[in-house]
Design a protein around this motif. Structure first.
Motif: not given
Length: 436
Positions: A316-323, A341-345
């Motif tokens: 969940n933490r990883w999802k928060r920082v990447k999204v 806009p939908k691209e993440t790291i």
């Protein structure tokens, strides 16, 4: 110029520009540390101008500057008086960070400051995972679809499916173990011919059907028949009896001799099929060793990334920082301003890894690509892995890596080095067996 921290697509690690190498002299470290202090202080003046209006950006830039200071520790500065400048820069970073925190919701600045090193370390592990996945995805396994005796579903639905291919190969290899015994019955003198696909150089006596019994019966029968024929003119039953018995024995001898000759004629055919089956077995063993290495790298890289996430706040933490907090991850990505806009790291880094290593597609060598010297090296490495010659399977991995995993990158010198290592190990094992 604004300092940056970017992911290196060569190593996958976040790198700071201009940090002296480990072997740099004390003078070089001193000079670079003083230069960094001046550069940091100059940029701090810029950050001070945005700290109230763009507080999140200010916190991000302050963390980068602090990273540069920490990478050039104050102890590198020889002049104690000049160390004060380093300490002043560090205190100014702390002061501006507190000022920015006051402009953000409670705890946000602290969260950003803690997320940045978390993302930095995660990116290196993510890079390893993505590169290992790419290595597996780029692997061409079509030679496994051209086997003569085994059927392997080499097409994969994803990187993890390579493990299923390995399991199928394991079953095939396990089911052909009896070929080792059959090859052993032909003796070491026939190994070169077997590997080259040539007729056997010598048929072992234990395998060759003997001609003697048939010849003996034929001669005895012929002799009796001749004796019987010679006595036919004298009358009585002896002549016809000897003639009949002799004819019977001669016929039996001729039949036995014909079967023996037929068996001897069939042996080269059986040897050729055994050779083809055994070469395919060796081929699959080497393929399997090479694929084991690739699946192992993928498994280790995937597990390392997953374990890091689990130990540092969970997915969940990883999802928060990447999204949700993309600015924290954009900091480490070159050209992140152009993100969709939908691209993440993760999508960005995956694309970069694919572009950087797209020319590294690899294909398993086909059996026809393996020359005589390579077959000999494979055979020796295989025999060295047996308990009879020490049970060392390491050389199988070495030759698999050379011929199947990295064969397109290897020079003749590397091939020579690997083969010489195998020959040396072979000579040692033979000498030890002789002395033992």
């Amino acid at each position: 110029m604004q300092k940056t921290l970017r992911v290196s697509l060569a190593s996958g690690r976040v790198q700071l520009e201009g940090v002296p190498a480990d072997g740099a002299s004390d003078e070089e470290k001193n000079e670079r540390a003083l230069q960094v202090v001046d550069e940091v202080k100059a940029e701090l003046a810029e950050v001070a101008g945005i700290v109230d209006e763009s507080s999140r950006e200010a916190v991000l830039r302050l963390w980068v500057l602090r990273s540069y200071l920490d990478a050039h520790p104050v102890r590198w500065i020889k002049n104690y008086a000049l160390r004060a400048k380093w300490n002043e820069a560090a205190k100014e970073i702390d002061a501006l960070r507190e000022r920015a925190a006051g402009q953000l919701p409670d705890g946000h600045a602290k969260t950003i400051w803690e997320d940045l090193p978390y993302v930095r370390d995660a990116l290196g592990l993510l890079f390893d995972k993505l590169r290992a996945q790419g290595e597996v995805q780029r692997l061409i396994l079509t030679p496994l679809g051209k086997l003569s005796f085994a059927k392997v579903r080499y097409q994969r639905e994803g990187p993890e499916d390579l493990a299923r291919v390995c399991r199928e190969l394991e079953e095939v290899v396990a089911g052909t173990g009896h070929l080792d015994e059959e090859v052993g019955r032909w003796g070491d003198q026939n190994l070169p011919a077997l590997l080259a696909g040539e007729p056997p150089r010598e048929v072992p006596a234990a395998l060759a059907a003997p001609l003697g019994p048939g010849v003996a019966l034929l001669l005895v029968g012929a002799g009796l028949a001749a004796g019987g024929a010679a006595t036919l003119g004298g009358g009585g039953p002896v002549g016809p009896g000897l003639l009949g018995l002799g004819a019977l024995l001669a016929a039996a001898g001729a039949a036995l001799l014909a079967r023996s000759l037929g068996r001897r004629k069939q042996l080269p055919v059986e040897f050729a099929e055994l050779a083809a089956r055994f070469r395919e077995r060796l081929f699959l063993i080497i393929c399997l060793r090479g694929l084991y290495q690739m699946t192992s790298r993928l498994t280790r890289a995937t597990d390392a990334f997953d374990r890091y996430l689990k130990d540092n706040g969970g997915v969940n933490r990883w999802k928060r920082v990447k999204v949700d907090d993309k600015d924290v991850t954009r900091l480490f990505a070159e050209g992140a301003d152009a993100w969709h806009p939908k691209e993440t790291i993760e999508t960005w880094l995956g694309d970069q890894v694919t572009k950087t290593y797209r020319l590294d597609s690899q294909s398993l060598a086909a059996q026809a690509d393996i020359d005589a010297e390579a077959w000999d090296a494979i055979m020796r490495a295989y025999k060295l892995s047996s308990d009879e010659l020490g049970g060392d399977g390491r050389l199988l991995d070495v030759v698999a890596d050379l011929l199947f995993v990295r064969r397109g990158e290897d020079s003749a010198a590397e091939r020579r080095r690997v083969f010489d290592e195998i020959y040396a190990a072979w000579d040692r094992a033979i000498e030890e067996r002789r002395q033992g």
